[in-house]
Design a protein around this motif. Sequence first.
Motif, PDB file in Angstrom:
ATOM      1  N   PHE A  78       1.047   0.569 -12.894  1.00 37.38           N
ATOM      2  CA  PHE A  78      -0.269   1.003 -12.421  1.00 37.38           C
ATOM      3  C   PHE A  78      -1.334   0.210 -13.176  1.00 37.38           C
ATOM      4  O   PHE A  78      -1.958   0.701 -14.107  1.00 37.38           O
ATOM      5  N   ARG A  79      -1.510  -1.036 -12.787  1.00 40.37           N
ATOM      6  CA  ARG A  79      -2.422  -1.937 -13.495  1.00 40.37           C
ATOM      7  C   ARG A  79      -3.663  -2.236 -12.647  1.00 40.37           C
ATOM      8  O   ARG A  79      -3.995  -3.378 -12.377  1.00 40.37           O
ATOM      9  N   GLY A 136       0.790  -1.222   0.000  1.00 35.90           N
ATOM     10  CA  GLY A 136       0.000   0.000   0.000  1.00 35.90           C
ATOM     11  C   GLY A 136       0.826   1.278   0.000  1.00 35.90           C
ATOM     12  O   GLY A 136       1.971   1.311   0.462  1.00 35.90           O
ATOM     13  N   ASP A 137       0.213   2.345  -0.526  1.00 35.90           N
ATOM     14  CA  ASP A 137       0.908   3.619  -0.662  1.00 35.90           C
ATOM     15  C   ASP A 137       1.344   4.205   0.675  1.00 35.90           C
ATOM     16  O   ASP A 137       2.425   4.799   0.778  1.00 35.90           O
ATOM     17  N   ARG A 159      -1.074   2.268  -8.019  1.00 37.22           N
ATOM     18  CA  ARG A 159       0.194   1.568  -8.236  1.00 37.22           C
ATOM     19  C   ARG A 159       0.045   0.117  -7.789  1.00 37.22           C
ATOM     20  O   ARG A 159      -0.482  -0.162  -6.708  1.00 37.22           O
ATOM     21  N   THR A 160       0.504  -0.793  -8.607  1.00 40.88           N
ATOM     22  CA  THR A 160       0.369  -2.217  -8.294  1.00 40.88           C
ATOM     23  C   THR A 160       1.716  -2.918  -8.127  1.00 40.88           C
ATOM     24  O   THR A 160       1.768  -4.028  -7.581  1.00 40.88           O
ATOM     25  N   PHE A 161       2.786  -2.286  -8.587  1.00 41.96           N
ATOM     26  CA  PHE A 161       4.097  -2.943  -8.515  1.00 41.96           C
ATOM     27  C   PHE A 161       5.180  -1.883  -8.579  1.00 41.96           C
ATOM     28  O   PHE A 161       5.042  -0.873  -9.281  1.00 41.96           O
ATOM     29  N   ALA A 162       6.251  -2.089  -7.847  1.00 46.31           N
ATOM     30  CA  ALA A 162       7.454  -1.265  -7.968  1.00 46.31           C
ATOM     31  C   ALA A 162       8.606  -1.999  -7.310  1.00 46.31           C
ATOM     32  O   ALA A 162       8.406  -2.911  -6.496  1.00 46.31           O
ATOM     33  N   ARG A 163       9.797  -1.591  -7.672  1.00 44.30           N
ATOM     34  CA  ARG A 163      11.017  -2.096  -7.043  1.00 44.30           C
ATOM     35  C   ARG A 163      11.705  -0.957  -6.292  1.00 44.30           C
ATOM     36  O   ARG A 163      11.668   0.194  -6.732  1.00 44.30           O
ATOM     37  N   ALA A 170      13.382  -4.333  -2.008  1.00 44.12           N
ATOM     38  CA  ALA A 170      11.959  -4.321  -1.650  1.00 44.12           C
ATOM     39  C   ALA A 170      11.094  -4.367  -2.900  1.00 44.12           C
ATOM     40  O   ALA A 170      11.458  -3.830  -3.952  1.00 44.12           O
ATOM     41  N   ILE A 171       9.948  -4.983  -2.741  1.00 44.03           N
ATOM     42  CA  ILE A 171       8.899  -5.007  -3.763  1.00 44.03           C
ATOM     43  C   ILE A 171       7.673  -4.314  -3.187  1.00 44.03           C
ATOM     44  O   ILE A 171       7.250  -4.605  -2.058  1.00 44.03           O
ATOM     45  N   TYR A 172       7.106  -3.402  -3.972  1.00 39.21           N
ATOM     46  CA  TYR A 172       5.848  -2.754  -3.595  1.00 39.21           C
ATOM     47  C   TYR A 172       4.688  -3.548  -4.190  1.00 39.21           C
ATOM     48  O   TYR A 172       4.735  -3.963  -5.352  1.00 39.21           O
ATOM     49  N   CYS A 173       3.624  -3.727  -3.390  1.00 40.41           N
ATOM     50  CA  CYS A 173       2.417  -4.410  -3.850  1.00 40.41           C
ATOM     51  C   CYS A 173       1.197  -3.624  -3.376  1.00 40.41           C
ATOM     52  O   CYS A 173       1.181  -3.122  -2.243  1.00 40.41           O
ATOM     53  N   HIS A 174       0.211  -3.492  -4.235  1.00 37.40           N
ATOM     54  CA  HIS A 174      -1.058  -2.902  -3.805  1.00 37.40           C
ATOM     55  C   HIS A 174      -1.611  -3.737  -2.644  1.00 37.40           C
ATOM     56  O   HIS A 174      -1.402  -4.949  -2.578  1.00 37.40           O
TER      57      HIS A 174
END
Length: 216
Positions: free
Chosen positions: A168-169, A152-153, A175-179, A187-191
């Motif tokens: 941003f899917r 989460g943001d 945002r649904t994914f980021a590194r 780290a991996i970002y996940c919604h």
Amino acid sequence: MPSLDDARDTAQAAYSACADALADPDMAAVVAHGLTVCYGPVLARPALAVLSFQGGGADPAIQREPPARLLYAHDPYKFGTALRRYADGAGLAEVIQTSTIAHPVIFPQAPTAEAGRWLTSRGPRGAWRQLSQTWVARLIEAQRPRAMIVFGDKAGAALPFGWRDEEFRHSQNHRTFARGEWRGIPAIYCHHLSIGCPAAEAEKCFHAVRHLIEES
């Protein structure tokens, strides 16, 4: 290398800081739904750290020490159930059961509808936010996980991860994914799994986490 004694000492210091804060009537007054520092035991060099914004207050207890077992490994709530399902699909079932730490970046719990009130930098909630994020950073540094997954943001903004490769899917363009990384920890970002994360995107995040762990 991190040691288990250092991790435990850091956790004990975090709980002591919370106890001191709760002794202040103004700080205690805003903790109406419980307080959580750790969602499981502290570990030295675990495979994975799970970071989320704030507990929802399902258990309104004031936590005084880390649980003996990772709560997400067995709890019946939506987030934990989804986390186990996606972890299983990515081949991370054993990691979740035996080598995962988890922390909220805001220790006082609150229902989702009140989460926005904890983004302030003012008053008792702002003081709790600063205390929580300071100690989360110390806890992560003391344990040094091989990888992190951040949900989460709000949680994603708690530490300077330097997010990149963002996707941003989501139907509402979330945002649904980021590194990213923090102090050398990838780290991996996940919604957030509890608020409509598309299944394919969650699967991608967990597979990316597995790849980071295997690379470390």
